[in-house]
Motif scaffolding. Structure first.
Motif, mmCIF file in Angstrom:
data_model
loop_
_atom_site.group_PDB
_atom_site.id
_atom_site.type_symbol
_atom_site.label_atom_id
_atom_site.label_comp_id
_atom_site.label_asym_id
_atom_site.label_seq_id
_atom_site.Cartn_x
_atom_site.Cartn_y
_atom_site.Cartn_z
ATOM 1 N N THR A 11 11.050 -6.404 -6.410
ATOM 2 C CA THR A 11 10.964 -7.270 -7.595
ATOM 3 C C THR A 11 10.511 -6.422 -8.484
ATOM 4 O O THR A 11 9.998 -7.004 -10.081
ATOM 5 N N SER A 12 10.482 -5.210 -8.278
ATOM 6 C CA SER A 12 9.309 -4.405 -9.558
ATOM 7 C C SER A 12 10.174 -4.518 -10.544
ATOM 8 O O SER A 12 11.798 -4.399 -10.242
ATOM 9 N N PRO A 13 9.699 -4.902 -12.097
ATOM 10 C CA PRO A 13 10.871 -4.896 -12.602
ATOM 11 C C PRO A 13 11.945 -3.899 -13.480
ATOM 12 O O PRO A 13 12.834 -3.516 -13.727
ATOM 13 N N ARG A 14 11.488 -2.788 -13.113
ATOM 14 C CA ARG A 14 12.084 -0.938 -14.038
ATOM 15 C C ARG A 14 12.943 -0.889 -12.362
ATOM 16 O O ARG A 14 13.921 0.353 -12.595
ATOM 17 N N LEU A 15 12.222 -0.942 -11.343
ATOM 18 C CA LEU A 15 13.523 -0.677 -10.433
ATOM 19 C C LEU A 15 13.543 -1.239 -9.170
ATOM 20 O O LEU A 15 13.055 -1.495 -7.649
ATOM 21 N N VAL A 94 -10.814 -3.008 5.330
ATOM 22 C CA VAL A 94 -9.889 -2.902 4.397
ATOM 23 C C VAL A 94 -9.212 -1.877 4.001
ATOM 24 O O VAL A 94 -9.843 -1.079 2.817
ATOM 25 N N VAL A 95 -8.323 -1.072 4.420
ATOM 26 C CA VAL A 95 -7.911 0.463 3.397
ATOM 27 C C VAL A 95 -6.775 -0.145 2.717
ATOM 28 O O VAL A 95 -5.939 -0.919 3.244
ATOM 29 N N ARG A 96 -6.562 0.009 1.107
ATOM 30 C CA ARG A 96 -6.226 -0.299 0.258
ATOM 31 C C ARG A 96 -4.735 0.114 -0.059
ATOM 32 O O ARG A 96 -5.474 1.526 -0.467
ATOM 33 N N VAL A 97 -3.195 0.265 0.009
ATOM 34 C CA VAL A 97 -2.245 1.212 -0.385
ATOM 35 C C VAL A 97 -1.121 0.432 -1.150
ATOM 36 O O VAL A 97 -0.550 -0.551 -0.957
ATOM 37 N N LYS A 98 -0.684 1.140 -1.991
ATOM 38 C CA LYS A 98 0.192 0.680 -3.132
ATOM 39 C C LYS A 98 2.201 0.843 -2.985
ATOM 40 O O LYS A 98 1.914 2.284 -2.271
ATOM 41 N N GLY A 99 2.756 0.017 -2.826
ATOM 42 C CA GLY A 99 4.336 -0.043 -2.298
ATOM 43 C C GLY A 99 4.404 1.432 -2.860
ATOM 44 O O GLY A 99 6.380 1.941 -3.239
ATOM 45 N N ASP A 100 3.808 1.380 -4.727
ATOM 46 C CA ASP A 100 4.828 3.275 -5.169
ATOM 47 C C ASP A 100 4.524 4.215 -4.712
ATOM 48 O O ASP A 100 4.551 4.885 -5.805
ATOM 49 N N CYS A 101 4.202 4.030 -3.725
ATOM 50 C CA CYS A 101 3.021 5.805 -3.618
ATOM 51 C C CYS A 101 3.616 6.201 -2.114
ATOM 52 O O CYS A 101 3.167 6.430 -1.234
ATOM 53 N N ALA A 196 13.419 7.696 -13.167
ATOM 54 C CA ALA A 196 13.618 9.074 -12.852
ATOM 55 C C ALA A 196 12.560 9.405 -11.695
ATOM 56 O O ALA A 196 12.481 10.397 -10.964
ATOM 57 N N ASP A 197 11.977 8.574 -11.573
ATOM 58 C CA ASP A 197 10.408 8.797 -10.815
ATOM 59 C C ASP A 197 10.679 8.498 -9.096
ATOM 60 O O ASP A 197 10.240 9.426 -8.295
ATOM 61 N N TYR A 198 11.662 7.945 -8.988
ATOM 62 C CA TYR A 198 12.185 8.014 -7.509
ATOM 63 C C TYR A 198 13.421 9.529 -7.331
ATOM 64 O O TYR A 198 13.343 9.812 -6.369
ATOM 65 N N ALA A 199 14.014 9.498 -8.427
ATOM 66 C CA ALA A 199 14.703 11.189 -8.403
ATOM 67 C C ALA A 199 13.637 12.548 -8.030
ATOM 68 O O ALA A 199 13.908 12.780 -6.963
ATOM 69 N N PHE A 200 12.437 12.038 -8.773
ATOM 70 C CA PHE A 200 11.569 12.916 -8.182
ATOM 71 C C PHE A 200 10.669 13.082 -6.994
ATOM 72 O O PHE A 200 11.208 13.707 -6.111
ATOM 73 N N ALA A 201 10.894 11.881 -6.502
ATOM 74 C CA ALA A 201 10.480 11.559 -4.951
ATOM 75 C C ALA A 201 11.223 12.228 -3.935
ATOM 76 O O ALA A 201 10.915 12.425 -2.801
#
Length: 235
Positions: A11-15, A94-101, A196-201
C-alpha cells in the motif's frame, strides 16, 4: 540466532504494489530476499507485513516460495516487531531492512553484524552517522535492547515507532556503534518510492544483475558514472 526482518507492504501511496513490481523477472521483494540471503552472518530472514487484505497477494506469493512471513495488525508498530521476533524463534540480534531498498548490500549487512559482535553495542547502524546512499541503511540491535526500549516507551510512542527507533533515540540507555562507507555518499537516494525510482532500479538491475546478482554499492556507482539518463541518482 541473527534474525533479519524485511518490512514490506503493498500500500505504498506513491507506488502501490511496488513490493511485487518485477526486477529482472522476479518481484522486487524477492530480489531483496535473494540479496539479504547472500549475507554470511545471518541465520534467518522473515518478511513482516500487515494483516490487511491488501497484503494478501504479497504474503501468499512469499509463502508459496517457502519464505517465512509474519503478519500483524497495522496499529502498534513496536508490539508488532516484538511479536515477529518472538514468532521467529530465539534470537540474540535483529537486523532491520526496509522494503523500498532493492540495492540492500549483503556486505554492509555482514559488516554491521560483525561490528555488533565486536563492539557488543546494543545498537549498530549506518544511518545515525550517514555516509551510505539512502536505501542501503541497515540497523542491528540486540533483542534485549529492543524489548527494553519498547517497555520503557510511552504508549503513544510505542504505537507509532519501531523498537529500532526507540533504541536509536536513547543513546544514553543503549550503547551504539556506527558503520561508515569511508566516503560520504549520503546525498544519493536509491530508495524506490516513485515510478521514476522504480525505472532507475530496473535500469541498474538490467545492467548488473545478469553478470552478478550480488552486485554491491561500488558496482552501482560505476554504472552511474557512465549513464547520463541516470544522472539524477548520481548527483
Amino acid at each position: 540466532m541473527i534474525l533479519v526482518i524485511l518490512q514490506a507492504r503493498m500500500t505504498s501511496p506513491r507506488l502501490p504494489g511496488k513490493a511485487m513490481a518485477p526486477l529482472r523477472g522476479e518481484p522486487m521483494v524477492w530480489r531483496q530476499i535473494e540479496r539479504i540471503r547472500q549475507a554470511r552472518c545471518i541465520t534467518k530472514v522473515v518478511v513482516a507485513t500487515s494483516a490487511e487484505p491488501a497484503d494478501d497477494p504479497l504474503a501468499g506469493y512469499l509463502v508459496s516460495r517457502g519464505q517465512t512471513v509474519f503478519r500483524g495488525a497495522s496499529e502498534n508498530l513496536a508490539d508488532r516487531f516484538l511479536r515477529c521476533i518472538e514468532a521467529a524463534g530465539p534470537a540474540t540480534h535483529v537486523v532491520r531492512v526496509k522494503g523500498d531498498c532493492p540495492f540492500v548490500d549483503p556486505g554492509v549487512i555482514d559488516e554491521s553484524v560483525r561490528l555488533a559482535a565486536a563492539s557488543r553495542a546494543a545498537y549498530v547502524s549506518n544511518r545515525v552517522r550517514p555516509s551510505f546512499p539512502k536505501g542501503l541503511e541497515v540497523e542491528v540491535a540486540t533483542v534485549r535492547a529492543l524489548t527494553a526500549a519498547t517497555h520503557e516507551a510511552e504508549p503513544d510512542e510505542a504505537l507509532a515507532r519501531s523498537p529500532f527507533a526507540l533504541v536509536r533515540g536513547r543513546p544514553d540507555l543503549f550503547s551504539q556503534a556506527h558503520c561508515s562507507a569511508g566516503r560520504d555518499w549520503s546525498h544519493l537516494d536509491w530508495r524506490v518510492k516513485t515510478p521514476a525510482d522504480y525505472a532507475f532500479a530496473r535500469a541498474v538491475y538490467d545492467a548488473l544483475h545478469p553478470a552478478d546478482p550480488g552486485f554491491c554499492m561500488r558496482d552501482v556507482l560505476d554504472v552511474l558514472q557512465g549513464r547520463q539518463d541516470l544522472a539524477r541518482w548520481a548527483a
